[in-house]
Design a protein around this motif. Structure first.
Motif, PDB file in Angstrom:
ATOM      1  N   ALA A 240       0.835  -1.193   0.000  1.00  0.00           N
ATOM      2  CA  ALA A 240       0.000   0.000   0.000  1.00  0.00           C
ATOM      3  C   ALA A 240       0.870   1.244   0.000  1.00  0.00           C
ATOM      4  N   THR A 241       0.329   2.331  -0.521  1.00  0.00           N
ATOM      5  CA  THR A 241       1.042   3.600  -0.518  1.00  0.00           C
ATOM      6  C   THR A 241       0.602   4.447   0.677  1.00  0.00           C
ATOM      7  N   GLY A 242       1.567   5.161   1.222  1.00  0.00           N
ATOM      8  CA  GLY A 242       1.282   6.030   2.340  1.00  0.00           C
ATOM      9  C   GLY A 242       1.912   7.402   2.143  1.00  0.00           C
ATOM     10  N   ILE A 243       1.502   8.342   2.964  1.00  0.00           N
ATOM     11  CA  ILE A 243       1.976   9.721   2.878  1.00  0.00           C
ATOM     12  C   ILE A 243       3.036   9.948   3.945  1.00  0.00           C
ATOM     13  N   PRO A 244       4.212  10.431   3.542  1.00  0.00           N
ATOM     14  CA  PRO A 244       5.267  10.702   4.527  1.00  0.00           C
ATOM     15  C   PRO A 244       4.778  11.615   5.640  1.00  0.00           C
ATOM     16  N   SER A 245       5.215  11.355   6.843  1.00  0.00           N
ATOM     17  CA  SER A 245       4.880  12.131   8.037  1.00  0.00           C
ATOM     18  C   SER A 245       3.434  11.967   8.483  1.00  0.00           C
ATOM     19  N   TYR A 246       2.672  11.159   7.802  1.00  0.00           N
ATOM     20  CA  TYR A 246       1.282  10.891   8.205  1.00  0.00           C
ATOM     21  C   TYR A 246       1.023   9.401   8.374  1.00  0.00           C
ATOM     22  N   SER A 247       1.335   8.639   7.332  1.00  0.00           N
ATOM     23  CA  SER A 247       1.019   7.217   7.348  1.00  0.00           C
ATOM     24  C   SER A 247       1.929   6.471   8.314  1.00  0.00           C
ATOM     25  N   ASP A 248       1.304   5.635   9.130  1.00  0.00           N
ATOM     26  CA  ASP A 248       1.998   4.856  10.159  1.00  0.00           C
ATOM     27  C   ASP A 248       1.726   3.390   9.887  1.00  0.00           C
ATOM     28  N   PRO A 249       2.747   2.577   9.619  1.00  0.00           N
ATOM     29  CA  PRO A 249       2.499   1.171   9.299  1.00  0.00           C
ATOM     30  C   PRO A 249       1.820   0.401  10.432  1.00  0.00           C
ATOM     31  N   ARG A 250       1.861   0.920  11.650  1.00  0.00           N
ATOM     32  CA  ARG A 250       1.141   0.284  12.756  1.00  0.00           C
ATOM     33  C   ARG A 250      -0.356   0.582  12.700  1.00  0.00           C
ATOM     34  N   GLN A 251      -0.728   1.499  11.803  1.00  0.00           N
ATOM     35  CA  GLN A 251      -2.139   1.851  11.606  1.00  0.00           C
ATOM     36  C   GLN A 251      -2.455   1.753  10.119  1.00  0.00           C
ATOM     37  N   PRO A 252      -2.847   0.578   9.651  1.00  0.00           N
ATOM     38  CA  PRO A 252      -3.100   0.371   8.223  1.00  0.00           C
ATOM     39  C   PRO A 252      -4.093   1.367   7.623  1.00  0.00           C
ATOM     40  N   SER A 253      -5.015   1.885   8.431  1.00  0.00           N
ATOM     41  CA  SER A 253      -6.017   2.805   7.895  1.00  0.00           C
ATOM     42  C   SER A 253      -5.408   4.120   7.419  1.00  0.00           C
ATOM     43  N   THR A 254      -4.161   4.397   7.798  1.00  0.00           N
ATOM     44  CA  THR A 254      -3.513   5.635   7.358  1.00  0.00           C
ATOM     45  C   THR A 254      -2.869   5.498   5.978  1.00  0.00           C
ATOM     46  N   PHE A 255      -2.931   4.319   5.394  1.00  0.00           N
ATOM     47  CA  PHE A 255      -2.418   4.114   4.038  1.00  0.00           C
ATOM     48  C   PHE A 255      -3.558   4.253   3.044  1.00  0.00           C
ATOM     49  N   ILE A 256      -3.256   4.751   1.837  1.00  0.00           N
ATOM     50  CA  ILE A 256      -4.317   5.255   0.979  1.00  0.00           C
ATOM     51  C   ILE A 256      -4.671   4.395  -0.231  1.00  0.00           C
ATOM     52  N   SER A 257      -3.716   3.721  -0.843  1.00  0.00           N
ATOM     53  CA  SER A 257      -4.025   2.902  -2.011  1.00  0.00           C
ATOM     54  C   SER A 257      -3.451   1.514  -1.788  1.00  0.00           C
ATOM     55  N   TRP A 258      -4.223   0.500  -2.162  1.00  0.00           N
ATOM     56  CA  TRP A 258      -3.872  -0.882  -1.846  1.00  0.00           C
ATOM     57  C   TRP A 258      -3.857  -1.757  -3.085  1.00  0.00           C
ATOM     58  N   GLY A 259      -2.988  -2.750  -3.056  1.00  0.00           N
ATOM     59  CA  GLY A 259      -3.018  -3.786  -4.073  1.00  0.00           C
ATOM     60  C   GLY A 259      -4.047  -4.837  -3.724  1.00  0.00           C
ATOM     61  N   GLN A 260      -4.135  -5.861  -4.581  1.00  0.00           N
ATOM     62  CA  GLN A 260      -5.166  -6.887  -4.402  1.00  0.00           C
ATOM     63  C   GLN A 260      -4.735  -8.003  -3.465  1.00  0.00           C
ATOM     64  N   GLY A 261      -3.445  -8.069  -3.168  1.00  0.00           N
ATOM     65  CA  GLY A 261      -2.942  -9.061  -2.228  1.00  0.00           C
ATOM     66  C   GLY A 261      -2.411 -10.312  -2.900  1.00  0.00           C
ATOM     67  N   THR A 262      -1.520 -10.997  -2.182  1.00  0.00           N
ATOM     68  CA  THR A 262      -0.987 -12.277  -2.634  1.00  0.00           C
ATOM     69  C   THR A 262      -0.923 -13.210  -1.435  1.00  0.00           C
ATOM     70  N   GLN A 263      -1.336 -14.453  -1.647  1.00  0.00           N
ATOM     71  CA  GLN A 263      -1.439 -15.413  -0.545  1.00  0.00           C
ATOM     72  C   GLN A 263      -0.077 -16.035  -0.250  1.00  0.00           C
ATOM     73  N   VAL A 264       0.281 -16.057   1.023  1.00  0.00           N
ATOM     74  CA  VAL A 264       1.469 -16.761   1.499  1.00  0.00           C
ATOM     75  C   VAL A 264       1.009 -17.820   2.493  1.00  0.00           C
ATOM     76  N   THR A 265       1.369 -19.064   2.213  1.00  0.00           N
ATOM     77  CA  THR A 265       1.017 -20.172   3.094  1.00  0.00           C
ATOM     78  C   THR A 265       2.288 -20.895   3.511  1.00  0.00           C
ATOM     79  N   VAL A 266       2.501 -20.983   4.821  1.00  0.00           N
ATOM     80  CA  VAL A 266       3.673 -21.670   5.357  1.00  0.00           C
ATOM     81  C   VAL A 266       3.177 -22.924   6.066  1.00  0.00           C
ATOM     82  N   SER A 267       3.482 -24.054   5.464  1.00  0.00           N
ATOM     83  CA  SER A 267       2.962 -25.309   5.984  1.00  0.00           C
ATOM     84  C   SER A 267       3.810 -26.469   5.499  1.00  0.00           C
ATOM     85  N   SER A 268       3.902 -27.493   6.333  1.00  0.00           N
ATOM     86  CA  SER A 268       4.614 -28.702   5.932  1.00  0.00           C
ATOM     87  C   SER A 268       3.642 -29.708   5.337  1.00  0.00           C
TER      88      SER A 268
END
Length: 125
Positions: free
Chosen positions: A97-125
């Motif tokens: 996701a894209t964020g704005i310098p001095s505003y967007s905080d990665p600990r608060q996802p809602s402060t990021f403005i544009s998002w990708g569609q996502g990619t699945q990561v599965t860790v399993s034996s």
């Protein structure tokens, strides 16, 4: 038009590695913060890592420090997340996701403005 496309997810055994890539278009990285987030079933979306497009400063969640590395290639307009020593608890959909310098905080996802569609990561034996 801002667009983010994630790739590189998949199934990997515990202890393995994956490299995620986020391809950005419609804007240049230099002026934004780019974050990687993840969301596991039944859990809230959480910030994993972020990088500043201007000075390259980085953030890592405690749960991934020492295992994940974020990097950027401003010429290619891509942001990668190298994930090593993967654990089952890393299983989630990963988003950039894209964020704005001095505003967007990665600990608060809602402060990021544009998002990708996502990619699945599965860790399993």
């Amino acid at each position: 038009q801002v667009q983010l496309v994630e790739s590189g997810g998949g199934l990997v055994q515990p202890g393995g590695s994956l490299r995620l890539s986020c391809a950005a278009s419609g804007f240049t990285l230099d002026y934004y913060v780019i974050g990687w987030f993840r969301q596991a079933p039944g859990k809230e979306r959480e910030g994993v890592s972020s990088i500043s497009g201007s000075d390259g400063s980085t953030y890592y969640a405690d749960s991934v420090k020492g295992r994940f590395t974020i990097s950027r290639d401003n010429a290619k307009n891509t942001i990668d997340l190298q994930m090593n020593s993967l654990k089952p608890e890393d299983t989630a959909i990963y988003y950039c996701a894209t964020g704005i310098p001095s505003y967007s905080d990665p600990r608060q996802p809602s402060t990021f403005i544009s998002w990708g569609q996502g990619t699945q990561v599965t860790v399993s034996s």
